[in-house]
Write a protein that holds these residues in place. Sequence first.
Motif, PDB file in Angstrom:
ATOM      1  N   ASP A 151     -25.338 -22.302 -46.514  1.00 18.69           N
ATOM      2  CA  ASP A 151     -25.217 -22.222 -45.061  1.00 18.69           C
ATOM      3  C   ASP A 151     -25.139 -20.782 -44.539  1.00 18.69           C
ATOM      4  OD1 ASP A 151     -22.627 -21.320 -45.540  1.00 18.69           O
ATOM      5  OD2 ASP A 151     -21.724 -23.288 -45.216  1.00 18.69           O
ATOM      6  N   GLY A 152     -25.358 -19.798 -45.410  1.00 17.34           N
ATOM      7  CA  GLY A 152     -25.379 -18.408 -44.952  1.00 17.34           C
ATOM      8  C   GLY A 152     -24.066 -17.677 -45.154  1.00 17.34           C
ATOM      9  N   SER A 153     -22.990 -18.416 -45.447  1.00 15.56           N
ATOM     10  CA  SER A 153     -21.724 -17.722 -45.689  1.00 15.56           C
ATOM     11  C   SER A 153     -21.701 -17.190 -47.122  1.00 15.56           C
ATOM     12  CB  SER A 153     -20.540 -18.657 -45.427  1.00 15.56           C
ATOM     13  OG  SER A 153     -20.593 -19.762 -46.291  1.00 15.56           O
ATOM     14  N   ARG A 154     -20.781 -16.266 -47.361  1.00 14.77           N
ATOM     15  CA  ARG A 154     -20.645 -15.686 -48.691  1.00 14.77           C
ATOM     16  C   ARG A 154     -19.179 -15.592 -49.051  1.00 14.77           C
ATOM     17  NH1 ARG A 154     -23.826 -10.112 -49.070  1.00 14.77           N
ATOM     18  NH2 ARG A 154     -23.684 -10.093 -46.796  1.00 14.77           N
ATOM     19  N   SER A 183      -4.866  -9.662 -60.538  1.00 17.81           N
ATOM     20  CA  SER A 183      -4.860 -10.868 -59.699  1.00 17.81           C
ATOM     21  C   SER A 183      -6.179 -11.007 -58.956  1.00 17.81           C
ATOM     22  CB  SER A 183      -3.781 -10.806 -58.619  1.00 17.81           C
ATOM     23  OG  SER A 183      -2.563 -10.425 -59.107  1.00 17.81           O
ATOM     24  N   ARG A 184      -6.466 -12.226 -58.572  1.00 23.08           N
ATOM     25  CA  ARG A 184      -7.689 -12.464 -57.807  1.00 23.08           C
ATOM     26  C   ARG A 184      -7.376 -13.125 -56.467  1.00 23.08           C
ATOM     27  NH1 ARG A 184      -9.185 -13.054 -63.058  1.00 23.08           N
ATOM     28  NH2 ARG A 184     -10.993 -11.821 -63.682  1.00 23.08           N
ATOM     29  N   ILE A 185      -8.116 -12.696 -55.465  1.00 21.34           N
ATOM     30  CA  ILE A 185      -8.034 -13.314 -54.135  1.00 21.34           C
ATOM     31  C   ILE A 185      -9.465 -13.474 -53.636  1.00 21.34           C
ATOM     32  CG2 ILE A 185      -5.768 -12.431 -53.446  1.00 21.34           C
ATOM     33  CD1 ILE A 185      -7.428 -10.231 -51.859  1.00 21.34           C
ATOM     34  N   SER A 186      -9.637 -14.214 -52.542  1.00 20.42           N
ATOM     35  CA  SER A 186     -10.984 -14.306 -52.010  1.00 20.42           C
ATOM     36  C   SER A 186     -11.004 -14.122 -50.505  1.00 20.42           C
ATOM     37  CB  SER A 186     -11.623 -15.631 -52.411  1.00 20.42           C
ATOM     38  OG  SER A 186     -10.672 -16.653 -52.425  1.00 20.42           O
ATOM     39  N   ALA A 187     -12.188 -13.747 -50.021  1.00 17.44           N
ATOM     40  CA  ALA A 187     -12.451 -13.632 -48.593  1.00 17.44           C
ATOM     41  C   ALA A 187     -13.817 -14.257 -48.358  1.00 17.44           C
ATOM     42  CB  ALA A 187     -12.450 -12.170 -48.159  1.00 17.44           C
ATOM     43  N   GLY A 189     -19.293 -22.920 -46.348  1.00 17.59           N
ATOM     44  CA  GLY A 189     -19.094 -22.576 -47.754  1.00 17.59           C
ATOM     45  C   GLY A 189     -18.514 -23.670 -48.613  1.00 17.59           C
ATOM     46  N   GLU A 190     -18.704 -24.923 -48.188  1.00 16.09           N
ATOM     47  CA  GLU A 190     -18.143 -26.024 -48.980  1.00 16.09           C
ATOM     48  C   GLU A 190     -18.780 -26.090 -50.368  1.00 16.09           C
ATOM     49  OE1 GLU A 190     -18.397 -29.754 -46.826  1.00 16.09           O
ATOM     50  OE2 GLU A 190     -17.073 -30.616 -48.343  1.00 16.09           O
ATOM     51  N   ASP A 191     -20.079 -25.744 -50.440  1.00 14.63           N
ATOM     52  CA  ASP A 191     -20.797 -25.833 -51.721  1.00 14.63           C
ATOM     53  C   ASP A 191     -20.368 -24.767 -52.722  1.00 14.63           C
ATOM     54  OD1 ASP A 191     -21.876 -23.950 -49.985  1.00 14.63           O
ATOM     55  OD2 ASP A 191     -23.893 -24.079 -50.803  1.00 14.63           O
ATOM     56  N   ILE A 192     -19.664 -23.734 -52.260  1.00 17.54           N
ATOM     57  CA  ILE A 192     -19.269 -22.652 -53.174  1.00 17.54           C
ATOM     58  C   ILE A 192     -17.749 -22.537 -53.281  1.00 17.54           C
ATOM     59  CG2 ILE A 192     -21.382 -21.270 -52.931  1.00 17.54           C
ATOM     60  CD1 ILE A 192     -19.777 -19.554 -50.827  1.00 17.54           C
TER      61      ILE A 192
END
Length: 345
Positions: free
Chosen positions: A73-76, A86-90, A329-332
């Motif tokens: 959908d174009g999001s990343r 540690s890991r985080i996400s945006a 971003g549901e698919d990722i």
Amino acid sequence: MNLVGLLPSQLEDLAVELGASRYRGRQLATWIYRKNVVDLGAMTDLPKEFRAVIAERAVLSLPDAERVTPSQDGSRKIVFRLEDGSRISAVIMPDGDRITLCLSTQVGCGYECAFCLTGTMGLERNLNAGEIVGQLMVANSLLPEGQRVTHLVFMGMGEPLANYAALVTALRILTDARLGIGYSPRRITVSTVGLVSGIERLGREDLKINLAISLHAARDETRARLMPVNRSWNLAALMAAVRKYPLAPRQRIFFEYVLLNGVNDSPEDAAQLARLLRGVRAKVNLIPFNDWEGAEDAGFRRPPIARILAFQSVLLDAGITTTVRWSKGEDIGAACGQLREPVPA
Ligand code: SAH
């Protein structure tokens, strides 16, 4: 000491401490926050000796973008690896002229909302201001020349108001129009599970940012089952704090409401929500539940579309602005409530 995450005024103080003028501190702030440059070697208008002293005393570091995953959908989704492993996400979410970035404020989260995957991690630690602002600086550098993030939502991993000091420092850097990154506060939204003391404190900061409340139920019994925090601050306490939050003339409070099949999605639930919001300048965002492994066993499913629209129409009929927010971003694994990264041993 990391210079990224210091307030412009702190950079000025530091310059003086290192034997230079406040002006040198302002130049540093300009390079870091206005030009998105963290390489001392590129800061050519700073004297070499001053740069050498800084290099001895401090670092300029950004979180490392370990993995960038594009969605259909174009999001990343960006997974960051921090200094301590540690890991985080945006998540970068383009939409027409808008580019919204969803930021994390903690590694994990301690509030244990029953339907949220991040909540199953528990709280590892708070992010510092540099790690919060750094997510944006890296995201901006990943965008093509001439593009930058236009809107910021504090809706990633963690509870922003449980990391209050770092959050407010980051917000001051983000909104400082002269020496900071210079975002309009109206383009920034902080979302909370409903920490009443934090909401009251944030209201007194005069930051003028938007506030979003993760409501998810309009009755205490249901809300306490979904969100343990409701046992500390119930709906009456929460709504009292929300009603006192200072708003500019056309500003509104956002309410997030995850729709869970058979749990909180009946027309009566919607009517109860409309009553709860009576007299509040509110905008409701309905979020159809995003699935994760194990959610079904826990009893959480997305309602059928007809039920979602019926819920929305009850609110619209009550005169409440209400949108259905289909997460990106549901698919990722980047949609609301899907952010979880492995914790290093
Ligand atoms: N801790 C803050 C910031 C996170 S915002 C807060 O809760 O407000 C993330 C939003 O996604 C919250 O409204 C959260 O309740 C919602 N959410 C969590 N799990 C979800 C899921 N599985 N599907 C849809 N939304 C979810």
